[in-house]
Design a protein around this motif. Structure first.
Motif, short mmCIF file in Angstrom:
data_model
loop_
_atom_site.label_atom_id
_atom_site.label_comp_id
_atom_site.label_asym_id
_atom_site.label_seq_id
_atom_site.Cartn_x
_atom_site.Cartn_y
_atom_site.Cartn_z
N ARG A 139 16.73 56.73 -11.34
CA ARG A 139 17.47 56.23 -10.18
C ARG A 139 17.55 57.36 -8.95
O ARG A 139 17.62 57.06 -7.80
N PHE A 140 17.38 58.87 -9.26
CA PHE A 140 17.74 59.91 -8.11
C PHE A 140 16.61 60.66 -8.10
O PHE A 140 16.85 61.73 -7.26
N GLY A 141 15.66 60.60 -8.91
CA GLY A 141 14.78 61.80 -8.91
C GLY A 141 13.44 61.34 -7.95
O GLY A 141 12.46 61.51 -8.63
N PHE A 142 13.62 61.07 -6.94
CA PHE A 142 12.55 60.71 -6.00
C PHE A 142 12.26 61.65 -4.89
O PHE A 142 11.45 61.56 -3.92
N ASP A 143 13.04 62.92 -5.04
CA ASP A 143 13.01 63.91 -3.84
C ASP A 143 11.78 64.41 -3.79
O ASP A 143 11.22 64.86 -2.75
N TYR A 144 10.80 64.70 -5.03
CA TYR A 144 9.56 65.23 -4.95
C TYR A 144 8.65 64.56 -3.86
O TYR A 144 7.52 65.36 -3.35
N ILE A 145 8.69 63.39 -3.72
CA ILE A 145 7.81 62.44 -2.96
C ILE A 145 7.71 63.09 -1.55
O ILE A 145 6.61 63.20 -0.82
N HIS A 146 8.94 63.55 -0.94
CA HIS A 146 8.84 64.06 0.46
C HIS A 146 8.90 65.47 0.43
O HIS A 146 9.01 66.06 1.63
N HIS A 147 8.52 66.28 -0.52
CA HIS A 147 8.46 67.57 -0.45
C HIS A 147 7.28 67.91 0.10
O HIS A 147 6.06 67.68 0.27
N PRO A 148 7.35 69.14 1.11
CA PRO A 148 6.32 69.58 2.12
C PRO A 148 5.06 70.17 1.47
O PRO A 148 3.89 70.03 1.84
N SER B 6 7.72 49.06 -8.60
CA SER B 6 6.84 50.06 -9.15
C SER B 6 7.13 50.29 -10.56
O SER B 6 8.12 49.49 -11.13
N VAL B 7 6.73 51.00 -11.55
CA VAL B 7 7.10 51.69 -12.58
C VAL B 7 7.52 53.04 -12.34
O VAL B 7 6.80 53.77 -11.69
N CYS B 8 8.79 53.51 -13.10
CA CYS B 8 9.04 54.93 -13.07
C CYS B 8 8.00 55.85 -13.46
O CYS B 8 7.48 55.71 -14.58
N PRO B 9 7.87 56.95 -12.71
CA PRO B 9 6.91 58.09 -12.98
C PRO B 9 7.34 58.92 -14.08
O PRO B 9 6.42 59.69 -14.08
N PHE B 10 8.48 59.08 -14.34
CA PHE B 10 9.23 60.11 -15.27
C PHE B 10 8.77 60.33 -16.71
O PHE B 10 8.42 61.19 -17.25
N CYS B 11 8.49 59.26 -17.51
CA CYS B 11 8.22 59.31 -18.86
C CYS B 11 7.50 57.97 -19.01
O CYS B 11 6.96 57.20 -18.07
N GLY B 12 7.08 57.87 -20.24
CA GLY B 12 6.17 56.96 -20.61
C GLY B 12 6.79 55.28 -21.36
O GLY B 12 6.19 54.63 -21.76
N PRO C 81 11.01 44.44 -19.91
CA PRO C 81 11.30 45.10 -21.50
C PRO C 81 11.88 46.05 -21.52
O PRO C 81 12.32 46.18 -22.83
N ALA C 82 11.59 47.05 -21.11
CA ALA C 82 11.75 48.53 -21.48
C ALA C 82 13.53 48.81 -20.81
O ALA C 82 14.02 49.45 -21.54
N ASN C 83 13.79 48.41 -19.58
CA ASN C 83 15.10 48.86 -19.20
C ASN C 83 16.10 47.63 -18.86
O ASN C 83 17.25 48.06 -18.64
N HIS C 84 15.28 46.50 -18.80
CA HIS C 84 16.74 45.59 -18.42
C HIS C 84 17.51 45.70 -17.45
O HIS C 84 18.64 45.41 -17.32
N GLY C 85 17.05 46.17 -16.26
CA GLY C 85 17.54 46.24 -14.92
C GLY C 85 18.30 47.64 -14.73
O GLY C 85 18.85 48.06 -13.83
N ARG C 86 18.17 48.59 -15.95
CA ARG C 86 18.72 49.94 -15.68
C ARG C 86 17.95 50.94 -15.60
O ARG C 86 16.85 50.98 -16.06
N LEU C 87 18.39 52.17 -15.16
CA LEU C 87 17.61 53.35 -15.19
C LEU C 87 18.55 54.65 -15.26
O LEU C 87 19.42 54.70 -15.33
N CYS C 88 17.73 55.47 -15.89
CA CYS C 88 18.16 56.88 -16.21
C CYS C 88 18.55 57.65 -15.10
O CYS C 88 17.90 57.34 -13.80
N VAL C 89 19.14 58.67 -15.03
CA VAL C 89 19.38 59.51 -13.76
C VAL C 89 18.17 59.82 -13.21
O VAL C 89 18.20 59.92 -11.89
N LYS C 90 17.17 60.25 -13.90
CA LYS C 90 15.82 60.58 -13.34
C LYS C 90 15.01 59.68 -12.56
O LYS C 90 14.73 59.63 -11.64
#
Length: 68
Positions: A57-66, A17-23, A46-55
């Motif tokens: 890498r770890f900011g996917f909790d919202y997906i499972h929110h009730p 996928s593509v990260c949902p946090f910024c453009g 081309p934007a990240n070369h295999g790296r991710l910021c903290v958002k």
């Protein structure tokens, strides 16, 4: 490796996928088990070369929110 031993679990599937946090457009892979994301890794793009910021890498909790 992600906290709480998530990387030690057997994964059912991976979803690219593509990260949902910024453009910026960082490419990532969700590692899924029982229809829940367990951890995220970066893909080479081309934007990240295999790296991710903290958002990304770890900011996917919202997906499972009730409330979602």
């Amino acid at each position: 490796m992600p906290a709480r031993g998530a990387g030690l679990e057997t994964i059912d599937k991976t979803v690219d996928s593509v990260c949902p946090f910024c453009g910026v457009g960082c490419l990532l892979t969700y590692h899924v088990k029982n229809n829940a994301i367990k951890f995220v890794t970066g893909r080479d793009g081309p934007a990240n070369h295999g790296r991710l910021c903290v958002k990304g890498r770890f900011g996917f909790d919202y997906i499972h929110h009730p409330h979602r």
